[in-house]
Design an enzyme around this catalytic site. Structure first.
Site, PDB file in Angstrom:
ATOM      1  N   GLU A 336      38.922  -6.133  -6.758  1.00 36.80           N
ATOM      2  CA  GLU A 336      38.349  -6.524  -8.041  1.00 36.80           C
ATOM      3  C   GLU A 336      36.884  -6.103  -8.111  1.00 36.80           C
ATOM      4  O   GLU A 336      36.087  -6.489  -7.259  1.00 36.80           O
ATOM      5  CB  GLU A 336      38.442  -8.041  -8.255  1.00 36.80           C
ATOM      6  CG  GLU A 336      39.828  -8.540  -8.575  1.00 36.80           C
ATOM      7  CD  GLU A 336      39.840 -10.011  -8.989  1.00 36.80           C
ATOM      8  OE1 GLU A 336      40.874 -10.447  -9.503  1.00 36.80           O
ATOM      9  OE2 GLU A 336      38.818 -10.706  -8.817  1.00 36.80           O
ATOM     10  N   CYS A 337      36.539  -5.322  -9.114  1.00 36.32           N
ATOM     11  CA  CYS A 337      35.159  -4.979  -9.436  1.00 36.32           C
ATOM     12  C   CYS A 337      34.442  -4.335  -8.251  1.00 36.32           C
ATOM     13  O   CYS A 337      34.586  -3.141  -8.022  1.00 36.32           O
ATOM     14  CB  CYS A 337      34.414  -6.210  -9.956  1.00 36.32           C
ATOM     15  SG  CYS A 337      32.939  -5.798 -10.915  1.00 36.32           S
ATOM     16  N   GLY A 338      33.693  -5.083  -7.459  1.00 33.16           N
ATOM     17  CA  GLY A 338      33.026  -4.511  -6.298  1.00 33.16           C
ATOM     18  C   GLY A 338      34.013  -3.866  -5.339  1.00 33.16           C
ATOM     19  O   GLY A 338      33.717  -2.838  -4.718  1.00 33.16           O
ATOM     20  N   LEU A 340      36.768  -2.390  -6.214  1.00 38.17           N
ATOM     21  CA  LEU A 340      37.084  -1.113  -6.844  1.00 38.17           C
ATOM     22  C   LEU A 340      36.064  -0.058  -6.453  1.00 38.17           C
ATOM     23  O   LEU A 340      36.413   1.082  -6.098  1.00 38.17           O
ATOM     24  CB  LEU A 340      37.120  -1.301  -8.363  1.00 38.17           C
ATOM     25  CG  LEU A 340      37.057  -0.059  -9.254  1.00 38.17           C
ATOM     26  CD1 LEU A 340      38.335   0.751  -9.134  1.00 38.17           C
ATOM     27  CD2 LEU A 340      36.830  -0.459 -10.704  1.00 38.17           C
ATOM     28  N   SER A 426      40.663  -2.801 -10.027  1.00 41.45           N
ATOM     29  CA  SER A 426      40.248  -2.964 -11.416  1.00 41.45           C
ATOM     30  C   SER A 426      38.903  -3.661 -11.487  1.00 41.45           C
ATOM     31  O   SER A 426      38.485  -4.340 -10.538  1.00 41.45           O
ATOM     32  CB  SER A 426      41.305  -3.788 -12.165  1.00 41.45           C
ATOM     33  OG  SER A 426      40.818  -4.253 -13.408  1.00 41.45           O
TER      34      SER A 426
END
Length: 449
Positions: A336-338, A340, A426
Site C-alpha cells: 500500500e502506497c509506500g 508500492l 496500490s
C-alpha cells in the site's frame, strides 16, 4: 465503553495534537493507564500518542470502518486502561465533503457514536470576548453533542487569560486549561504533515515529554478525568480479531510486515487480524535487514515515507533482491502506497525492488481523500468487482499509473495500481478492521503456497 473524552477544535492548527499528546503523557506520568485514539485515517499522530501513553495509538474512522464497529474498537483498544482520549480531525464538524453530516466521518460524528463529551481546544491568538460567540456557536450547533469544557491555547499574557476566562464564563463553559504560547514545542513537518515519531527518534521523545510537561503545568487533569468519567457507561462488546477474520489457516505461515522508519503507516488491527487468522507476524526493516524472515510465506509492505529514505533502501541490495525473487515466485505481496514505491523499478532515480514495471517520483501536488474503489482484477486481496472504501494520501506519482491488470478503478480517475501473480500494489489505503474478509482471503492464499 470506558470513561472517554474527545479533544476537538474549531479548525486545524488549533493545537489538538499538542493537547492530546500532552494529556496522554501527563496522565500516564501520574499513573493513569490511558488509551489513545485518533479520528480519521491519520497515521502520524498515533505514533506520538503511542509514545505518550505507552500503548498503541489506534484510529477511529467511520468512513473506512462500519460505524457500528467503532465502540467495539474502543473497548478492544482500551483493555486495561482507565480512560480513553480521542483526538479529533480538522474542525469539530469537518468531515467528508458532500456527505450527510450524520455519516461524514467528522469528529462530531465519532463523538456521537461514542457518546463522549468534547473538550474544545481554541487558538486564542487575536481573540478576547469574541471567543464567547465562537463557543456558543459550537456548543449549540448540534445539541446531541456535549461540549464539556475549553482549553485555551496560545494565550499571550495574564490579562489575556483573564479576559478569555470571563468570555467563557459568559456562555457557561468551564475552562479546563490555559496554555501559553510555546513555539519551542513545534514538531518538524514536511509534505505529508508531521515527521513521524519513528523517524524523529530521540527528538520525538523529547517533544512528547515537553507536551506532557506543558499540559501537566497548565491543564486541570482532575477536571478532564472527571469529564471523561461523566460519559455514560454505554454497553459495547469488544471487537474480536478472531471473530472478525473468521478463519484460522493451518501451518502457522510466516507473514513478514515491513517496519522501521520508512514504513510506519499501518493499523495495529492488521497485525492482530493476521495473528488471529493463524499467521506468525514478523517485522522486517527494509533499511537494515538483508533477508526476509526465515520461512516467509506472505509479505505486507505498508505505507510510510520511503521517498525520505530512498538512498538507504536502495543501498540494501540484498533485501531488494530477496523481495524481487519472493514476488517472482508468485507468493502473496500486499503493498500500500509506500509499499508500492518500494516495489517500483526506481524511486526518485534510486533503484528499488524492480517488481513493478514502473518508476516513482515526487509529484507536483498532493493526492488526498477517500475513494470508493472497485477491484478490476482477481488478486489475493480482492475479487474482481468487489467494492471497497479506502483513502489516498501521497505526493508521489508512478509512471505508468497502472499495470496491465490494474488494482482499482474509482470515479473520476484512470485505473490505478498493479496486480500480477501474487502481487497487489496500490496507492489506496484500506483499514483491515473495515474489511477483515480481505485479510482472510489473503491469508488463505498465503497458506496455500
Amino acid at each position: 465503553m470506558p470513561p472517554r473524552v474527545v479533544v476537538a477544535a474549531p479548525s486545524s492548527g488549533s493545537g489538538k495534537t499538542t493537547v492530546t499528546t500532552g494529556l496522554l503523557g501527563a496522565l500516564a506520568a501520574r499513573g493513569t493507564a490511558v488509551a489513545p485514539f485518533k479520528v480519521g485515517p491519520d497515521y502520524v499522530d498515533p505514533g506520538y500518542h503511542a509514545l505518550a501513553a505507552g500503548r498503541p495509538g489506534r484510529n477511529l474512522d467511520p468512513v473506512l470502518v462500519d460505524p457500528a464497529t467503532l465502540p467495539g474498537l474502543v473497548v478492544h483498544g482500551a483493555r486495561g486502561a482507565e480512560l480513553a482520549v480521542v483526538e479529533g480531525v480538522m474542525g469539530l464538524f469537518d468531515g467528508r465533503i458532500g456527505r450527510d453530516p450524520e455519516s461524514d466521518g467528522s469528529t462530531a460524528h465519532v463523538a456521537r457514536l461514542l457518546d463522549a463529551p468534547v473538550v474544545l481546544v481554541v487558538d486564542a491568538r487575536g481573540q478576547s470576548r469574541s471567543v464567547a460567540a465562537l463557543l456558543a456557536g459550537f456548543r449549540d450547533f448540534d445539541p446531541r453533542l456535549r461540549l464539556g469544557g475549553v482549553i485555551l491555547n496560545r494565550v499571550g499574557s495574564h490579562r489575556h487569560e483573564e479576559v478569555l476566562r470571563a468570555a467563557c464564563a459568559e456562555v457557561g463553559l468551564p475552562v479546563l486549561g490555559v496554555l501559553p504560547r510555546h513555539a519551542e514545542l513545534a514538531v518538524p513537518s514536511r509534505h505529508l504533515g508531521l515527521v513521524t515519531a519513528a523517524e524523529h527518534g530521540v527528538a520525538a521523545r523529547s517533544a512528547v515529554d515537553a507536551m506532557a510537561g506543558l499540559v501537566a503545568d497548565h491543564v486541570d487533569l482532575d477536571a478532564v478525568t472527571a469529564l471523561a468519567r461523566s460519559a455514560p457507561p454505554t454497553p459495547a462488546t469488544a471487537w474480536d480479531p478472531a471473530e472478525a477474520v473468521g478463519t484460522v489457516v493451518e501451518g502457522a505461515p510466516v507473514v513478514a510486515v515491513a517496519g522501521g522508519a520508512a514504513f510506519t503507516f499501518g493499523y495495529p488491527e492488521h497485525a492482530e487480524l493476521l495473528a488471529a487468522g493463524g499467521a506468525q507476524v514478523v517485522t522486517v526493516d527494509p533499511a537494515h535487514d538483508e533477508a526476509l524472515p526465515a520461512g516467509t510465506a506472505g509479505l505486507v509492505l505498508p505505507g510510510g515515507f520511503p521517498e525520505e529514505h530512498a538512498a538507504t533502501l536502495s543501498a540494501n541490495a540484498p533485501l531488494r533482491a530477496a523481495v524481487h525473487a519472493f514476488a517472482a515466485s508468485g507468493a502473496p505481496v500486499h503493498a500500500e502506497c509506500g509499499g508500492l514505491l518500494y516495489l517500483a523499478r526506481s524511486l526518485d532515480g534510486a533503484p528499488m525492488c524492480g517488481v513493478l514495471d514502473a518508476d516513482a517520483a515526487m509529484g507536483p501536488r498532493l493526492a488526498l481523500g477517500y475513494r470508493t474503489a472497485t477491484a478490476t482484477a482477481d488478486s489475493p486481496l480482492a475479487a474482481a468487482g468487489e467494492t471497497v472504501t479506502g483513502h489516498e494520501f501521497h505526493r508521489t506519482v508512478t509512471t505508468p499509473r497502472a499495470g496491465t491488470a490494474p488494482a482499482w478503478r474509482w470515479d473520476g480517475a484512470e485505473p490505478e495500481g498493479f496486480v500480477a501473480a501474487g502481487v497487489h500494489a496500490s496507492y489506496l489505503h484500506t483499514h483491515p478492521a473495515g474489511r477483515p474478509a480481505g485479510v482472510a482471503r489473503w491469508l488463505r492464499h498465503v497458506a496455500g503456497r
